[in-house]
Design a protein around this motif. Structure first.
Motif, PDB file in Angstrom:
ATOM      1  N   ASP A  32       0.470  -1.325  -0.203  1.00 39.84           N
ATOM      2  CA  ASP A  32      -0.251  -0.018   0.293  1.00 39.84           C
ATOM      3  C   ASP A  32       1.177   1.040  -0.211  1.00 39.84           C
ATOM      4  OD1 ASP A  32      -2.009  -1.752  -0.115  1.00 39.84           O
ATOM      5  OD2 ASP A  32      -2.844  -0.468   1.852  1.00 39.84           O
ATOM      6  N   VAL A  33       2.149   1.023   0.422  1.00 44.76           N
ATOM      7  CA  VAL A  33       2.398   2.558   0.464  1.00 44.76           C
ATOM      8  C   VAL A  33       4.401   2.470   0.210  1.00 44.76           C
ATOM      9  CG1 VAL A  33       4.163   3.709   2.530  1.00 44.76           C
ATOM     10  CG2 VAL A  33       1.555   2.806   2.777  1.00 44.76           C
ATOM     11  N   VAL A  34       4.728   3.107  -0.695  1.00 47.74           N
ATOM     12  CA  VAL A  34       6.366   3.184  -1.357  1.00 47.74           C
ATOM     13  C   VAL A  34       6.694   4.866  -0.884  1.00 47.74           C
ATOM     14  CG1 VAL A  34       7.026   3.678  -3.634  1.00 47.74           C
ATOM     15  CG2 VAL A  34       5.518   2.052  -3.663  1.00 47.74           C
ATOM     16  N   LYS A  35       7.800   4.290  -0.444  1.00 48.69           N
ATOM     17  CA  LYS A  35       8.796   5.383   0.232  1.00 48.69           C
ATOM     18  C   LYS A  35      10.130   6.050  -0.473  1.00 48.69           C
ATOM     19  CE  LYS A  35      10.317   4.164   3.677  1.00 48.69           C
ATOM     20  NZ  LYS A  35      11.096   3.354   5.079  1.00 48.69           N
ATOM     21  N   ILE A  36       9.467   6.940  -1.021  1.00 46.15           N
ATOM     22  CA  ILE A  36      10.956   7.674  -2.079  1.00 46.15           C
ATOM     23  C   ILE A  36      12.545   7.731  -0.918  1.00 46.15           C
ATOM     24  CG2 ILE A  36      11.445   8.819  -3.410  1.00 46.15           C
ATOM     25  CD1 ILE A  36       8.972   8.711  -5.193  1.00 46.15           C
ATOM     26  N   THR A  73      -0.379   4.672  -1.727  1.00 47.54           N
ATOM     27  CA  THR A  73       0.123   5.869  -1.415  1.00 47.54           C
ATOM     28  C   THR A  73       0.985   5.964  -0.814  1.00 47.54           C
ATOM     29  OG1 THR A  73      -1.052   5.602   0.423  1.00 47.54           O
ATOM     30  CG2 THR A  73       0.564   7.231   1.274  1.00 47.54           C
ATOM     31  N   VAL A  74       2.634   6.711  -1.382  1.00 50.83           N
ATOM     32  CA  VAL A  74       3.492   7.519  -2.070  1.00 50.83           C
ATOM     33  C   VAL A  74       4.607   8.757  -1.389  1.00 50.83           C
ATOM     34  CG1 VAL A  74       5.657   8.169  -3.260  1.00 50.83           C
ATOM     35  CG2 VAL A  74       3.921   6.978  -3.919  1.00 50.83           C
ATOM     36  N   ILE A  75       5.043   8.511   0.134  1.00 54.16           N
ATOM     37  CA  ILE A  75       5.310   9.650   0.490  1.00 54.16           C
ATOM     38  C   ILE A  75       7.004   9.731  -0.339  1.00 54.16           C
ATOM     39  CG2 ILE A  75       3.649   8.621   2.760  1.00 54.16           C
ATOM     40  CD1 ILE A  75       6.327   7.202   4.061  1.00 54.16           C
ATOM     41  N   VAL A  76       7.350  10.394   1.124  1.00 54.14           N
ATOM     42  CA  VAL A  76       9.001  10.807   0.589  1.00 54.14           C
ATOM     43  C   VAL A  76       9.965  10.825   2.036  1.00 54.14           C
ATOM     44  CG1 VAL A  76      10.968  12.880  -0.792  1.00 54.14           C
ATOM     45  CG2 VAL A  76       8.896  12.741  -1.171  1.00 54.14           C
ATOM     46  N   GLU A  77      11.035  10.528   2.114  1.00 57.40           N
ATOM     47  CA  GLU A  77      11.122  10.485   3.175  1.00 57.40           C
ATOM     48  C   GLU A  77      13.138  10.941   3.110  1.00 57.40           C
ATOM     49  OE1 GLU A  77      13.316   6.538   5.575  1.00 57.40           O
ATOM     50  OE2 GLU A  77      10.916   6.822   5.770  1.00 57.40           O
ATOM     51  N   ASN A  78      13.814  11.807   3.493  1.00 52.86           N
ATOM     52  CA  ASN A  78      15.059  11.876   3.241  1.00 52.86           C
ATOM     53  C   ASN A  78      15.515  11.682   4.831  1.00 52.86           C
ATOM     54  OD1 ASN A  78      12.273  15.165   3.536  1.00 52.86           O
ATOM     55  ND2 ASN A  78      15.130  14.986   2.352  1.00 52.86           N
ATOM     56  N   ARG A  79      16.866  11.474   4.115  1.00 53.99           N
ATOM     57  CA  ARG A  79      18.155  10.695   4.432  1.00 53.99           C
ATOM     58  C   ARG A  79      18.828  10.728   4.502  1.00 53.99           C
ATOM     59  NH1 ARG A  79      16.993   5.427   8.128  1.00 53.99           N
ATOM     60  NH2 ARG A  79      14.672   5.018   8.183  1.00 53.99           N
ATOM     61  N   GLY A  80      19.374  12.297   4.832  1.00 50.55           N
ATOM     62  CA  GLY A  80      20.753  12.639   4.267  1.00 50.55           C
ATOM     63  C   GLY A  80      21.816  12.583   5.211  1.00 50.55           C
ATOM     64  N   GLY A  81      23.260  12.812   4.412  1.00 48.97           N
ATOM     65  CA  GLY A  81      24.297  12.625   5.033  1.00 48.97           C
ATOM     66  C   GLY A  81      25.356  12.009   4.359  1.00 48.97           C
ATOM     67  N   ALA A  82      26.496  12.624   4.799  1.00 48.92           N
ATOM     68  CA  ALA A  82      27.515  11.989   4.639  1.00 48.92           C
ATOM     69  C   ALA A  82      27.469  12.108   2.547  1.00 48.92           C
ATOM     70  CB  ALA A  82      27.801  10.030   4.652  1.00 48.92           C
ATOM     71  N   GLY A  83      27.216  12.798   2.050  1.00 50.48           N
ATOM     72  CA  GLY A  83      26.855  12.935   1.164  1.00 50.48           C
ATOM     73  C   GLY A  83      26.041  11.673  -0.149  1.00 50.48           C
TER      74      GLY A  83
END
Length: 322
Positions: free
Chosen positions: A31-35, A63-73
């Motif tokens: 049901d959910v796709v995480k970008i 449902t498509v959600i955006v998840e930010n996982r920044g760090g180390a370029g």
């Protein structure tokens, strides 16, 4: 005894209802796709993800959600996505930095080429060379002549191995001129110093530089591509400037963990293609300087070609992160 049996019957009915309810609940993965965006919120990659997400949700019926996982370029988010379950619930939206990181960073917690499969290239953005006001050069050849003078020119970047660094070093090595690298924590402070005259030049994405060139705060010299930019059509290409070797575009693509079923990958590819060709999405991507979306086969060919081009070049240039 009757009370005990009655109690047991009630408990059994409740248990069966719980089991039935759990069976009826759809699994999150369907049901959910995480970008996953491996950079901070508000940056170019995050903005593109949020342009694409609503249309992709409609095209997939999920449902498509955006998840930010920044760090180390970008390597933190890339590692997370590469190790995710390959069931379609987690996809990665990243850039050419995936290839450059593979050539500049030791002991990465993933192997991009073997742990990720390219699914769809949303588009690529041209890069260009710009100089500070007052440098008094009107062409690429004039810049090279000045760089060969008694005073070394310097350039700003977002750090070792990023496209801004690689673009400027591509110029330095091709033209055989010494350029001094000054790394910053991001493109914004580098541009502030460029406009203030504290550094001499940068190579960056055309959409990032466009507003400062149009209002005269910096000067655009050359597009690192074979075609002119529709955003800045008066700026010559590298080939027109006499140095066709200066080719560097920054692509933005969707990749998935290795092992995702073929049918699921094809469905995601179809949905992404449908999304980027929706008029409202296509218009926003064009405004952001995007062009040339590519399907999985074309993206894979570009992916392999970039590894074959940049890894030996980065090694020869000695560009490594500490």
């Amino acid at each position: 005894m009757l009370l005990t049996l009655t109690h047991f019957a009630r408990v059994s009915r409740i248990f069966l209802l719980v089991i039935a309810g759990a069976a009826a609940m759809p699994a999150q993965s369907t049901d959910v796709v995480k970008i996953v965006v491996p950079f901070s919120a508000g940056g170019p990659t995050d903005q593109i993800a949020r342009i694409v997400a609503p249309g992709l949700s409609e095209a997939l019926g999920k449902t498509v959600i955006v998840e930010n996982r920044g760090g180390a370029g970008g390597t933190v988010g890339a590692a997370y996505a590469a190790k995710a379950k390959p069931d379609g619930s987690t996809i990665l939206l990243s850039t050419s930095s995936l290839v450059l990181s593979a050539g500049t960073t030791s002991n990465l917690p993933y192997d991009a080429r073997h742990d990720l499969d390219p699914v769809y290239l949303l588009g690529e953005v041209q890069t260009m060379l710009a100089v500070r006001p007052g440098l008094n050069v009107e062409s690429l050849q004039a810049l090279i002549a000045k760089a060969k003078g008694p005073k070394n020119l310097n350039y700003g970047s977002t750090g070792v191995g990023g496209t801004m660094h690689v673009g400027a070093e591509l110029l330095a090595r091709t033209a055989e001129v010494p350029l001094v690298h000054i790394p910053y924590r991001g493109a914004a402070p580098a541009l502030v110093d460029l406009m203030a005259g504290n550094i001499d030049l940068v190579n960056a994405d055309v959409p990032v530089l466009k507003p400062y060139i149009q209002d005269g705060r910096i000067q655009g010299l050359v597009i690192f591509d074979k075609r002119r930019s529709p955003l800045l059509p008066d700026i010559p290409t590298a080939e027109e400037a006499g140095m066709p070797e200066l080719q560097l575009t920054n692509w933005y693509g969707v990749l998935v963990p290795k092992g995702m079923p073929v049918a699921a990958r094809q469905e995601l590819e179809r949905a992404l293609d449908e999304t980027v060709h929706r008029p409202e999405v296509a218009a926003k991507l064009a405004d952001a300087g995007f062009s040339n979306p590519q399907n999985a086969a074309a993206f894979k060919a570009r992916w392999d070609a970039d590894f074959e081009r940049w890894l030996p070049w980065l090694k020869e240039a000695g560009i490594r992160t500490e």
